[in-house]
Each structure stands twice: as C-alpha cells, then as structure tokens.
Scaffold this motif. Sequence first.
Motif, PDB file in Angstrom:
ATOM      1  N   ALA A  83       2.317   0.452   6.701  1.00 50.06           N
ATOM      2  CA  ALA A  83       3.202  -0.953   6.236  1.00 50.06           C
ATOM      3  C   ALA A  83       2.672  -0.843   3.993  1.00 50.06           C
ATOM      4  O   ALA A  83       3.294  -0.823   3.160  1.00 50.06           O
ATOM      5  N   GLN A  84       1.466   0.029   3.868  1.00 55.04           N
ATOM      6  CA  GLN A  84       1.144  -0.160   2.585  1.00 55.04           C
ATOM      7  C   GLN A  84       1.921   1.566   2.379  1.00 55.04           C
ATOM      8  O   GLN A  84       2.285   1.064   0.732  1.00 55.04           O
ATOM      9  N   ILE A  85       1.882   2.443   3.038  1.00 55.77           N
ATOM     10  CA  ILE A  85       3.224   3.734   2.302  1.00 55.77           C
ATOM     11  C   ILE A  85       4.109   2.714   2.276  1.00 55.77           C
ATOM     12  O   ILE A  85       5.015   4.072   1.285  1.00 55.77           O
ATOM     13  N   GLN A  86       5.586   2.092   2.616  1.00 54.81           N
ATOM     14  CA  GLN A  86       6.124   1.533   2.483  1.00 54.81           C
ATOM     15  C   GLN A  86       5.887   0.777   1.411  1.00 54.81           C
ATOM     16  O   GLN A  86       7.430   0.750   0.109  1.00 54.81           O
ATOM     17  N   LEU A  87       5.237  -0.142   1.312  1.00 52.87           N
ATOM     18  CA  LEU A  87       5.127  -1.149  -0.497  1.00 52.87           C
ATOM     19  C   LEU A  87       4.721  -0.160  -1.477  1.00 52.87           C
ATOM     20  O   LEU A  87       5.404  -0.173  -2.459  1.00 52.87           O
ATOM     21  N   LEU A  88       4.337   1.134  -1.320  1.00 53.02           N
ATOM     22  CA  LEU A  88       3.605   2.202  -2.230  1.00 53.02           C
ATOM     23  C   LEU A  88       5.013   2.729  -3.027  1.00 53.02           C
ATOM     24  O   LEU A  88       5.431   2.818  -3.734  1.00 53.02           O
ATOM     25  N   ILE A  89       6.718   3.004  -1.565  1.00 52.55           N
ATOM     26  CA  ILE A  89       7.571   3.244  -2.004  1.00 52.55           C
ATOM     27  C   ILE A  89       8.376   2.522  -3.073  1.00 52.55           C
ATOM     28  O   ILE A  89       8.971   2.948  -3.864  1.00 52.55           O
ATOM     29  N   GLU A 231      -2.170  -4.317  -4.442  1.00 54.73           N
ATOM     30  CA  GLU A 231      -1.719  -5.517  -2.775  1.00 54.73           C
ATOM     31  C   GLU A 231      -2.488  -3.591  -1.936  1.00 54.73           C
ATOM     32  O   GLU A 231      -1.665  -3.331  -1.134  1.00 54.73           O
ATOM     33  N   LEU A 232      -1.743  -2.527  -2.379  1.00 59.93           N
ATOM     34  CA  LEU A 232      -2.241  -1.460  -2.188  1.00 59.93           C
ATOM     35  C   LEU A 232      -3.308  -0.804  -2.063  1.00 59.93           C
ATOM     36  O   LEU A 232      -3.975   0.444  -2.351  1.00 59.93           O
ATOM     37  N   ALA A 233      -4.224  -1.619  -1.561  1.00 58.93           N
ATOM     38  CA  ALA A 233      -6.132  -1.925  -1.897  1.00 58.93           C
ATOM     39  C   ALA A 233      -6.173  -0.334  -0.212  1.00 58.93           C
ATOM     40  O   ALA A 233      -7.176   0.693  -0.821  1.00 58.93           O
ATOM     41  N   ALA A 262      -2.235  -2.093 -10.988  1.00 58.69           N
ATOM     42  CA  ALA A 262      -2.178  -3.139 -11.202  1.00 58.69           C
ATOM     43  C   ALA A 262      -1.760  -3.406 -12.524  1.00 58.69           C
ATOM     44  O   ALA A 262      -1.633  -5.228 -12.562  1.00 58.69           O
ATOM     45  N   PHE A 263      -1.387  -3.128 -13.653  1.00 56.56           N
ATOM     46  CA  PHE A 263      -0.228  -2.711 -13.883  1.00 56.56           C
ATOM     47  C   PHE A 263       0.984  -3.336 -14.361  1.00 56.56           C
ATOM     48  O   PHE A 263       1.203  -4.086 -14.317  1.00 56.56           O
ATOM     49  N   PHE A 264       1.411  -2.806 -12.867  1.00 57.71           N
ATOM     50  CA  PHE A 264       2.798  -3.628 -12.310  1.00 57.71           C
ATOM     51  C   PHE A 264       2.841  -5.117 -11.593  1.00 57.71           C
ATOM     52  O   PHE A 264       3.505  -5.287 -11.783  1.00 57.71           O
ATOM     53  N   GLN A 265       1.823  -4.424 -10.473  1.00 58.36           N
ATOM     54  CA  GLN A 265       1.161  -6.124  -9.876  1.00 58.36           C
ATOM     55  C   GLN A 265       1.275  -7.626 -10.916  1.00 58.36           C
ATOM     56  O   GLN A 265       1.573  -8.977 -10.594  1.00 58.36           O
ATOM     57  N   PHE A 266       0.200  -7.463 -11.669  1.00 56.27           N
ATOM     58  CA  PHE A 266      -0.243  -8.907 -12.374  1.00 56.27           C
ATOM     59  C   PHE A 266      -0.032  -8.232 -13.634  1.00 56.27           C
ATOM     60  O   PHE A 266       0.795  -7.163 -14.123  1.00 56.27           O
ATOM     61  N   ASP A 267       0.497 -10.017 -13.986  1.00 52.78           N
ATOM     62  CA  ASP A 267       0.676 -10.043 -15.260  1.00 52.78           C
ATOM     63  C   ASP A 267      -0.551  -9.646 -16.483  1.00 52.78           C
ATOM     64  O   ASP A 267      -0.481 -10.571 -18.138  1.00 52.78           O
ATOM     65  N   SER A 268      -1.695 -10.192 -16.196  1.00 59.06           N
ATOM     66  CA  SER A 268      -2.983  -9.797 -16.882  1.00 59.06           C
ATOM     67  C   SER A 268      -4.275  -8.903 -17.023  1.00 59.06           C
ATOM     68  O   SER A 268      -3.419  -7.722 -15.743  1.00 59.06           O
ATOM     69  N   LEU A 269      -4.560  -8.627 -17.874  1.00 59.29           N
ATOM     70  CA  LEU A 269      -5.740  -7.607 -18.148  1.00 59.29           C
ATOM     71  C   LEU A 269      -6.698  -6.906 -17.218  1.00 59.29           C
ATOM     72  O   LEU A 269      -7.226  -6.304 -16.999  1.00 59.29           O
TER      73      LEU A 269
END
Length: 362
Positions: A83-89, A231-233, A262-269
């Motif tokens: 599931a994580q690899i599919q999410l990574l793709i 999400e990809l922890a 984290a840069f693509f998932q979140f809008d904060s630093l």
Amino acid sequence: MIGLSKPLWGLIAAVAFVLLLHLLAPILMPFLLAGVLAYIGDPLADRLEARGMGRTMAVVTVFFVLSLFAGIVMLVTLPLLIAQIQLLIERIYDGVAWLQQTGLPALRHHLDLPEQKKPMDAARDALSKHWGSAGGIFFYLWGKVSGSSMALLAWTANMVLVPVVTFYLLRDWDVLMAAIRNLLPRSMEARTVVIAQQCDEILGAFARGQLLVMLALAVTYTLGLWVVGLELALVLGVVAGLASIVPYLGVIIGISAAGLAAFFQFDSLWPMVGVAVVFGIGQALESMVLTPMLVGDKIGLHPVVVIFAILAGGQLFGFVGILLALPVAAVIKVMINHLHDYYKQSELYESKRGPVELEVDE
C-alpha cells in the motif's frame, strides 16, 4: 620444473580464488545468502545441542523458529509495504506533474528563458513522426519484458534454493569447520585458528549487532515519521533503516526522501522540521546507544573504510561483492593487525643499528 616459494604459491592461490569468485558471481548469491543465514543460526543450534538436543532436531527447531518469525514479519508488513509503495508511485506522479505545471514554468520565468513545448506534446509529436518504426520498438520492448520474466524466474528459483542450502549448511556446519581445520598444515594450525577465532568474533558482532541496529533504526524512523503525520512513514523508515548499514547513508537518504515527501504532502514547513528532528534523534540514538550496546568496538572499521569496501565490492563483483565487502574488510583488518604484530617482532623492526641522524642544510 622451477620451484616456487610458499608466498608465491599463496599469491597464485589467492588470485585464482578471486578469479573463480568473479566467474561464479552470477550463481553465488543463493549460496552466499544461505551461508550467512547458517552462520547466524549456528550459535543457536549449538546452544540447543549443548542442552541435550540432537543436531538435526536442533537445526529443525532453529530453522522452524526463524522461518516462522520471517513469515509473520512478511504477513504483517508486506500488505502495508504494498500500500505504501502504491502511494509512493502516486506521490511521484504528483511530483512530476507539479514540476511540469508549476516548478519548470516558475523557473523559466525567473531565469527569463523562452517558452518551450511541454514534454507530453513533444513526445506525441515524436511518436507521430516515427510511427513507422513503432513495430521495431514493440519487439524491442517485448524482448526486454521477456528477459525480465526470465530474470524473475531465476530469482524465484534462487529464493527457493536458499532455505534448502541453509538447512544442509546449518546441519553440517561443525563438520565442515572441523574438516577445514584438519586440512590446515600442522605448523600453521595454531596461528590460523587464533586468526579465525578473531575473524569470527568480528563477523559475529557485525552480523548480529548490525542487523539489530538496522531493525531498531527502521522502527524508530517509522514511528517518528508516523508521529509527524507522513503518509509514507513505513516505506521511508524501512529504507532508511536498511541503508544505515553504510554510515550516514541511511540519514542522508531518509531525510532527503522524507523531507521531499513532507514538502508535497503539507503546506507548512513545520513537518519538514519534524522530519529533521526524527532523523536527528535516530542518528543520536544510533551513535550513543544502539551501536555501543549492540555492536560495540569489536569491528573497529572506520566509516571511510566501510564506504570504500562496499563501493569496491559492488564495482568488482556486483551484488555478491556488496554482500562480501564488509566481512572481507573485517578479515583483512585482522590480517593487517597480525602482520603489524609480526613486523614489530621481526628483525627488520628490531634493528641493532642506532638511529640515523639526518643532516639538515640551514
């Protein structure tokens, strides 16, 4: 026939062994992996045997326990990893789309570069111009897929071969070691046994300790990234933990990949700061707790030596060389230590001549 000295015969034998290893590298992987597993499991079988259990029954018990543990780990983690690899793709696809739609136009505007055709449009035009050669491309791709299928079948056969070879090696491990010892020249047996025991101590510390360190770091990174909310922890934590076999490589790969995710998932630093904190804690935990407690100072290989050994092994012998790199480097370290002691006791070092004074021109 011209007589050859013993050192020259030893050099010829070493060169022949390295050449044979290079020629057999494509088929050595399952046997090498089985040897590593048998080496790790032999102390457990010896302990059971010392408590009155027969060797075969002890090996069956160790083999069953290790197989059960590996099966449980795979059943628990494999669905999550898939599931994580599919999410990574999906995240990689989103990243490429962001780069094409936002990143490259912003960079082109900032650098005042002329507008260019989008990559997808350029690919479509190129395909329409060279449609006549599409048949050749199709057969080329089919050949690649067929070759990959054969490689997959060979890999599956090797994986099936590993447990079989591991069982027989583990059952006859002590017999093989005794046979090798009986083949040694009597004049060299005592020193060779001492060197072999030191090599076994170093390799045992590395094989057992480093695997535990990698597992602990994988768990630490995974839990830390999960707390951050990434999400990809799981997949990033496992990759960073496995890459920690090379000093600092796990931190570099993990913090780069997790920071980008984290840069693509979140809008904060702040999540990116959290990623840096997680890997900082993991690095401190490795250097101050895990490595001293689980590995200790028995290996004694400098990080630069570790990196060079892995790169050199991969360059010379591919994947087999990567697996052999650190054990061979540890054995070479033991050999160099003995050569150093021999040199200190030799007449070359214990020269009776006084110190030579060098004249310095002023």
